[in-house]
Design a protein around this motif. Structure first.
Motif, PDB file in Angstrom:
ATOM      1  N   SER A   1      36.564 105.503  10.013  1.00 50.89           N
ATOM      2  CA  SER A   1      36.638 106.933   9.697  1.00 50.89           C
ATOM      3  C   SER A   1      37.083 107.131   8.250  1.00 50.89           C
ATOM      4  CB  SER A   1      37.614 107.641  10.632  1.00 50.89           C
ATOM      5  OG  SER A   1      37.220 107.500  11.973  1.00 50.89           O
TER       6      SER A   1
ATOM      7  N   ARG B   1      31.023 108.615   9.508  1.00 47.18           N
ATOM      8  CA  ARG B   1      31.710 107.332   9.378  1.00 47.18           C
ATOM      9  C   ARG B   1      31.229 106.594   8.131  1.00 47.18           C
ATOM     10  NH1 ARG B   1      34.130 109.503  12.757  1.00 47.18           N
ATOM     11  NH2 ARG B   1      34.803 108.751  14.836  1.00 47.18           N
TER      12      ARG B   1
ATOM     13  N   ASP C   1      30.791 117.200  10.058  1.00 46.71           N
ATOM     14  CA  ASP C   1      30.473 116.488  11.296  1.00 46.71           C
ATOM     15  C   ASP C   1      31.634 115.558  11.656  1.00 46.71           C
ATOM     16  OD1 ASP C   1      29.443 115.085  13.401  1.00 46.71           O
ATOM     17  OD2 ASP C   1      27.592 114.491  12.386  1.00 46.71           O
TER      18      ASP C   1
ATOM     19  N   HIS D   1      31.667 113.107  13.526  1.00 44.22           N
ATOM     20  CA  HIS D   1      31.210 111.746  13.757  1.00 44.22           C
ATOM     21  C   HIS D   1      30.868 111.018  12.450  1.00 44.22           C
ATOM     22  CE1 HIS D   1      31.094 112.614  18.019  1.00 44.22           C
ATOM     23  NE2 HIS D   1      30.318 113.663  17.801  1.00 44.22           N
TER      24      HIS D   1
END
Length: 591
Positions: free
Chosen positions: A512, A506, A502, A504
């Motif tokens: 990140s 985090r 994914d 996204h």
């Protein structure tokens, strides 16, 4: 000061006897009853009579709540029909048969008072049936025993209340009993469910494990009190609140909250359960004295108690045999073919698109704004939701069929269900609610205590032998099927791999992850890693926490599908919680 000393000695005695029972391989409640009997017979020991409200309000709600929290909801749903039959129909039939028997054999006991005593003797006990669970017999059998003992208290106590009112009024109304029972259960379910849901959300907002546990201790009492005020069954409300809390904990609670709940409720259960069985032995001598003061001996009430226990077991045997026969008939009618055909049809719809409505099926002209136009096919989003919902129902039905086929109930399991239906705390507490204005109260209380005592000692001590004689396979308490665990682990690894892919993904602080770390850890979920020393320690720990979140989310989804057993799901959740707590501790050390 003396009361405090007695309580402290009692807690220590419960803890020591429980530890000793584990080493001897004997159920702790049995040794506690024996200890209470031995101490109660000492001439210098005088144990005061316990107020029944202390047990009904102070002990039973938290005990039943603690058992309901751990109730395997998936298996409970699957066998809800036979469980409801055991908890409602069997209790009513047993109470009526016993009421007729007592009215014939006991002087001064009419049918209504006999039904009241029958209602006291009818329910099995959640604490006592825990003995069967510790033997590691079929999880399906233990689920049925647990579910029955949690729900039959409402039937028995409502029937007892109605019968005692009939004694005062001089008549017994079957219609009134049915109406009281329906109202009592309805109010209990509503209050218990609403309060349980509110408590789960409140505790998830609090987050702090100590504060959350403090709130949790109040839930069974907050469910009990208003329900009783409204004329419902407070014990059923506590059970419903416990079931809601047990299911909501997986989704809403933190690992610390779940671990805190597990440890604290087990401690509360140990102390309260052990205390009740200790009191059971201590009070018997005083009860015998009360009966002897009214009669030349105790032969008649003793004989009535033993005969009542025999009747209870005979009625239970007949009803369980009926349930097994019905179960075999239903098993023959269950077929995978229909559900597999529906599943295949859903595959076709997904591949080819939603079918158009047949011509001429639109609304008639002149009716509504879509006059003259046929029914439109659902939009893609709505279609996906419907397909997903239908697939979930089919998947659940197929999983249920697999469950019934993998764990069929035969005559040997039925024998265990009959013999493990012991009487205990509820019978003891309910007996003492008989008004002191009833002339025959001492005999009735003595009969209830003797039935509970003999049932617990006779059935409890012989149950392990019976399980061995029947040749039933023992799975071990809390054990998980290795093949099922491997399939569940595979599902969670897939969830972790999907989370790694994914974009996204985090850290908890929103930063990140290093792409090199994602690449190396991605290989970990394809095959076990050979060396993690080169990875960034802090990032690695954060990434593992993110993977645990993804796996826990997948676990929550799997919990509603019925594909995996509650035992395997809870075992895996405990593993994820332990991993998360360890990682968070290491991160705090790094900081």
């Amino acid at each position: 000061m003396e009361i405090l000393l007695v309580v402290l000695i009692g807690v220590v005695a419960v803890a020591v006897v429980t530890a000793l029972a584990q080493r001897l391989g004997v159920a702790g409640p049995l040794l506690l009853v024996a200890l209470g009997l031995a101490v109660g017979l000492l001439p210098f020991i005088h144990f005061p009579e316990i107020d029944p409200d202390l047990i009904l309000i102070g002990v039973l709600p938290p005990l039943l709540y603690a058992a309901a929290v751990r109730l395997p909801a998936i298996e409970f749903r699957r066998d809800f029909t036979p469980i409801a039959g055991l908890a409602i129909v069997l209790v009513v039939v047993t109470a009526l048969v016993l009421g007729w028997f007592f009215s014939l054999i006991l002087p001064g006991v009419g049918f209504a008072l006999g039904v009241a005593l029958g209602a006291i003797l009818s329910p099995t006990d959640a604490v006592a049936t825990g003995i069967a669970k510790r033997l590691g017999i079929s999880p399906r059998v233990t689920t049925m025993l647990e579910g029955e003992s949690l729900l039959n208290d409402a039937t028995a106590l409502v029937l007892l209340r109605t019968a005692l009112l009939a004694v005062a009024a001089g008549s017994f109304s079957v219609g009134g009993a049915i109406g009281s029972f329906a109202w009592g259960v309805l109010i209990a379910v509503v209050v218990g469910a609403v309060l349980g849901l509110f408590a789960v959300r409140l505790r998830s907002w609090v987050r702090n494990s100590a504060a959350s546990t403090a709130i949790g201790f109040t839930v069974p009492f907050l469910a009990y009190l208003p329900t009783e005020h409204l004329g419902g069954s407070g014990l059923v409300a506590a059970v419903v609140a416990g079931i809601v809390a047990g299911q909501g904990a997986q989704k809403w609670f933190t690992p610390e909250q779940r671990l805190s709940d597990e440890v604290n409720w087990r401690t509360v259960e140990l102390v309260l359960e052990g205390g009740i069985f200790l009191i059971m032995g201590l009070e018997l001598e005083q009860i015998v004295s009360d009966v002897q003061q009214r009669h030349e001996g105790i032969a008649l009430p003793t004989g009535a108690a033993l005969a009542a226990l025999a009747i209870v077991l005979l009625v239970r045997t007949g009803y369980v045999s009926f349930l097994l026969w019905i179960g075999r008939l239903r098993g023959r009618s269950r077929s995978r073919t229909r559900f597999e055909a529906i599943d295949a049809r859903l595959d076709e719809i997904e591949a080819s698109g939603w079918p158009e409505p047949p011509a001429g099926r639109g609304r008639p002209a002149g009716r509504g704004r879509s006059s003259g136009r046929g029914r439109r096919a659902p939009d893609p989003a709505h279609r996906e939701r419907r397909l997903s919902s239908m697939r979930e129902r089919v998947s659940r039905a197929l999983a249920d069929l697999d469950y019934y086929q993998a764990s069929p109930l035969g005559w040997r399991h039925g024998t265990i269900i009959v013999w493990a239906g012991m009487r205990g705390v509820v019978t003891l507490a309910a007996a003492q609610t008989i008004p002191r204005t009833v002339e025959t109260r001492p005999e009735l209380v003595y009969i209830a205590f003797l039935v509970a005592l003999v049932s617990l000692m006779l059935q409890g001590f012989t149950l392990p032998w019976l399980v061995g004689a029947l040749g039933l396979e023992r799975s071990g308490e809390g054990s998980v099927d290795p093949e099922e665990q491997a399939r569940l682990d595979s599902e969670l690894r897939d969830a972790a791999a999907a989370a790694l892919a994914d974009p996204h993904l985090r850290r908890r602080d929103g930063e990140s992850f290093d792409p090199r770390l994602l690449e190396k850890v991605g290989a970990r979920y394809a095959e076990p890693p050979s060396d993690e020393a080169s990875l960034f320690v802090d990032d690695l720990l954060e990434l593992r926490l993110a993977m645990i979140d993804a796996m826990r989310e997948r676990l929550t989804t799997l919990s509603s599908g019925g594909t995996f057993s509650t035992r395997a799901l809870r075992h895996t959740l405990a593993q994820l919680d332990a991993d998360q707590l360890s990682l968070e501790l290491r991160l705090r050390d790094e900081d």
